[in-house]
Design a protein around this motif. Sequence first.
Motif, mmCIF file in Angstrom:
data_model
loop_
_atom_site.group_PDB
_atom_site.id
_atom_site.type_symbol
_atom_site.label_atom_id
_atom_site.label_comp_id
_atom_site.label_asym_id
_atom_site.label_seq_id
_atom_site.Cartn_x
_atom_site.Cartn_y
_atom_site.Cartn_z
ATOM 1 N N GLU A 1 1.252 -1.351 0.129
ATOM 2 C CA GLU A 1 -0.165 0.152 0.354
ATOM 3 C C GLU A 1 1.500 1.417 0.190
ATOM 4 N N VAL A 2 0.039 2.156 -0.470
ATOM 5 C CA VAL A 2 1.359 3.888 -0.130
ATOM 6 C C VAL A 2 1.372 3.488 0.901
ATOM 7 N N GLY A 3 0.999 3.391 2.725
ATOM 8 C CA GLY A 3 2.265 3.202 3.802
ATOM 9 C C GLY A 3 2.755 2.363 4.504
ATOM 10 N N ALA A 4 2.481 1.580 3.377
ATOM 11 C CA ALA A 4 2.929 0.163 3.508
ATOM 12 C C ALA A 4 3.397 -0.833 2.406
ATOM 13 N N GLY A 5 4.912 -1.726 2.117
ATOM 14 C CA GLY A 5 5.299 -2.106 1.609
ATOM 15 C C GLY A 5 6.040 -2.692 2.200
ATOM 16 N N SER A 6 7.580 -2.843 2.748
ATOM 17 C CA SER A 6 7.936 -4.285 2.974
ATOM 18 C C SER A 6 7.606 -4.365 4.521
ATOM 19 N N ASP A 7 7.099 -3.260 4.809
ATOM 20 C CA ASP A 7 6.442 -3.488 6.123
ATOM 21 C C ASP A 7 4.712 -4.051 6.136
ATOM 22 N N VAL A 8 4.706 -5.233 5.995
ATOM 23 C CA VAL A 8 3.109 -5.574 5.888
ATOM 24 C C VAL A 8 2.007 -5.566 6.616
ATOM 25 N N SER A 9 2.766 -5.850 7.974
ATOM 26 C CA SER A 9 1.568 -6.094 9.455
ATOM 27 C C SER A 9 1.238 -4.437 8.838
ATOM 28 N N SER A 10 1.935 -3.626 8.261
ATOM 29 C CA SER A 10 0.964 -2.512 8.879
ATOM 30 C C SER A 10 0.270 -1.660 7.805
ATOM 31 N N ILE A 11 -0.712 -2.651 6.800
ATOM 32 C CA ILE A 11 -1.829 -2.653 5.704
ATOM 33 C C ILE A 11 -2.815 -2.235 6.404
ATOM 34 N N LEU A 12 -3.774 -1.069 5.600
ATOM 35 C CA LEU A 12 -4.796 -0.556 6.426
ATOM 36 C C LEU A 12 -5.801 -0.555 5.649
ATOM 37 N N THR A 13 -5.969 -1.432 4.604
ATOM 38 C CA THR A 13 -6.743 -1.526 3.941
ATOM 39 C C THR A 13 -8.042 -3.129 5.029
ATOM 40 N N LYS A 14 -9.080 -2.936 5.047
ATOM 41 C CA LYS A 14 -10.167 -3.342 6.117
ATOM 42 C C LYS A 14 -11.297 -4.181 5.222
ATOM 43 N N ALA A 15 -11.528 -5.573 5.910
ATOM 44 C CA ALA A 15 -12.486 -6.181 5.432
ATOM 45 C C ALA A 15 -13.680 -6.050 6.176
ATOM 46 N N TRP B 1 1.596 -0.282 -6.002
ATOM 47 C CA TRP B 1 2.129 -1.859 -6.984
ATOM 48 C C TRP B 1 1.754 -2.874 -7.416
ATOM 49 N N THR B 2 1.166 -3.083 -8.234
ATOM 50 C CA THR B 2 -0.108 -3.827 -8.272
ATOM 51 C C THR B 2 0.364 -4.556 -9.093
ATOM 52 N N THR B 3 1.499 -5.302 -9.834
ATOM 53 C CA THR B 3 1.639 -5.758 -11.027
ATOM 54 C C THR B 3 0.707 -6.175 -11.698
ATOM 55 N N ASN B 4 0.004 -7.042 -13.115
ATOM 56 C CA ASN B 4 -0.952 -6.854 -13.410
ATOM 57 C C ASN B 4 -2.022 -6.350 -13.589
ATOM 58 N N GLY B 5 -2.027 -5.392 -12.289
ATOM 59 C CA GLY B 5 -3.206 -4.657 -12.184
ATOM 60 C C GLY B 5 -4.279 -4.262 -12.330
ATOM 61 N N THR B 6 -3.854 -3.370 -14.194
ATOM 62 C CA THR B 6 -4.969 -2.833 -15.045
ATOM 63 C C THR B 6 -5.732 -3.659 -16.122
ATOM 64 N N GLN B 7 -5.264 -5.360 -15.837
ATOM 65 C CA GLN B 7 -5.751 -6.302 -17.105
ATOM 66 C C GLN B 7 -5.838 -7.484 -16.125
ATOM 67 N N ALA B 8 -5.654 -7.664 -14.843
ATOM 68 C CA ALA B 8 -5.886 -8.750 -13.636
ATOM 69 C C ALA B 8 -7.336 -9.097 -13.478
ATOM 70 N N ASP B 9 -7.953 -10.328 -13.710
ATOM 71 C CA ASP B 9 -9.184 -11.349 -13.437
ATOM 72 C C ASP B 9 -9.678 -10.957 -12.035
ATOM 73 N N TRP B 10 -8.958 -11.271 -11.266
ATOM 74 C CA TRP B 10 -8.591 -10.323 -9.826
ATOM 75 C C TRP B 10 -7.391 -11.029 -9.553
ATOM 76 N N THR C 1 1.729 -1.908 -13.961
ATOM 77 C CA THR C 1 1.432 -1.698 -12.802
ATOM 78 C C THR C 1 0.782 -0.664 -12.548
ATOM 79 N N ALA C 2 -0.231 -1.133 -11.388
ATOM 80 C CA ALA C 2 -1.546 -0.122 -10.922
ATOM 81 C C ALA C 2 -1.795 0.211 -9.713
ATOM 82 N N GLU C 3 -2.065 1.640 -9.109
ATOM 83 C CA GLU C 3 -2.609 1.499 -8.263
ATOM 84 C C GLU C 3 -4.289 1.615 -8.032
ATOM 85 N N VAL C 4 -4.577 0.665 -7.134
ATOM 86 C CA VAL C 4 -6.702 0.208 -7.365
ATOM 87 C C VAL C 4 -6.693 0.375 -5.735
ATOM 88 N N PHE C 5 -7.853 1.225 -5.713
ATOM 89 C CA PHE C 5 -8.686 1.501 -4.629
ATOM 90 C C PHE C 5 -10.001 0.026 -4.305
#
Length: 383
Positions: free
Chosen positions: A127-141, A156-165, A209-213
């Motif tokens: 995420e914007v504020g959490a790369g190598s520090d995975v435990s700091s992600i903020l996306t919530k479900a 930094w989502t590789t394949n992000g603009t073309q991905a199906d899932w 490489t995509a930024e996804v919201f």
Amino acid sequence: LIYTRDHFALQESLRKIVDQEINPHVDQWEAEGTFPAHKVFKILGNAGFLGVNKPVEYGGLGLDFSYSIAVSEELGNIRCGGVPMAIGVQTDMATPALARFGSAELKEEFLLPSIAGDKVACLGVSEVGAGSDVSSILTKAVKKGDEYVINGGKMWTTNGTQADWICLLANTSDGPPHRNKSLICLPMNLPGVHIARKIEKLGMWSSDTAEVFFDDVRVPCKNIVGQEGMGFTYQMLQFQEERLWAVGNIVTMMDNIIQETIQYTRQRKIFKLPVLYHQSVNFRLAELQTEVELLRSLLHRATALYIKGNDVTKLASMAKLKAGRLAREVGDSCLQYWGGMGFTSDVLVSRFYRDSRLLSIGGGADEVMLAIICKYMDTLPKK
């Protein structure tokens, strides 16, 4: 780890696809800033290369992980970094946890078509504020009835603009950061999924490489991979395969860069002597080739131990650290010997110089690899 005839046969049939279906188009894809993932993945899927170590019942070949490494090494013959990276995301970054821990229903919906090359996958961790520090992600479900409602963003989502899932890591509770995350298989065509932008990069041009919201995206609770709250652990396991895969891929690329530099410096003359015959050049190339061979040995040792069920986190981290640093040395030294030509976009060495810089950043930065190694050496300060 010594490759068998089966490993070499697999590499040989993949080389034909690389030579006929991929390399002739690489320059065009690099210029366009993307490659046709669905078309390329379908060709690879039809030939069995997207599920080498995945279960046979979902279209995989059911082989062990050494065959995935053999494939990653062979994909290093693609004349750019972006396309092999995109393939690696599909095979060894977005799908291992699903194959290992996912329900039969999830595998049927997401793994099977990904192995067949009918669906393009991407991985949503950084995420914007959490790369190598995975435990700091903020996306919530947040659970509402039999659905999760997801809000947040991924970078930094590789394949992000073309991905199906997307294999999405999100916080599914408010517990401790290492036990409150889950991996979720999420179709990218759901309402509320927005591709904010395609990111322009220093290298890896042919890989989008995509930024996804995610804005109130609703996904069934059954789309969770394995157990709720185990996402961080699954992702750490998934990282081991990703890191070893990346090392296998770059080892071949470095071999090719050194070989092409030898050929060029043998022809190119300076002070009436081929550049290659200056001792400072041929000694340096000998040093670099020695380092590449040592890295290959470490990779094969780690892979052999991994297949036997050992924890190879330390060795995988060492290999990834060394690969990123060595790639920078190989790219910089070899580019120097190409002189002015090395500073143009016309030669492979300049593309490698740009593309390979990512290896010390992506999939866990060098500094994170060092911290992991220190943890296993018990040299970190006690809290």
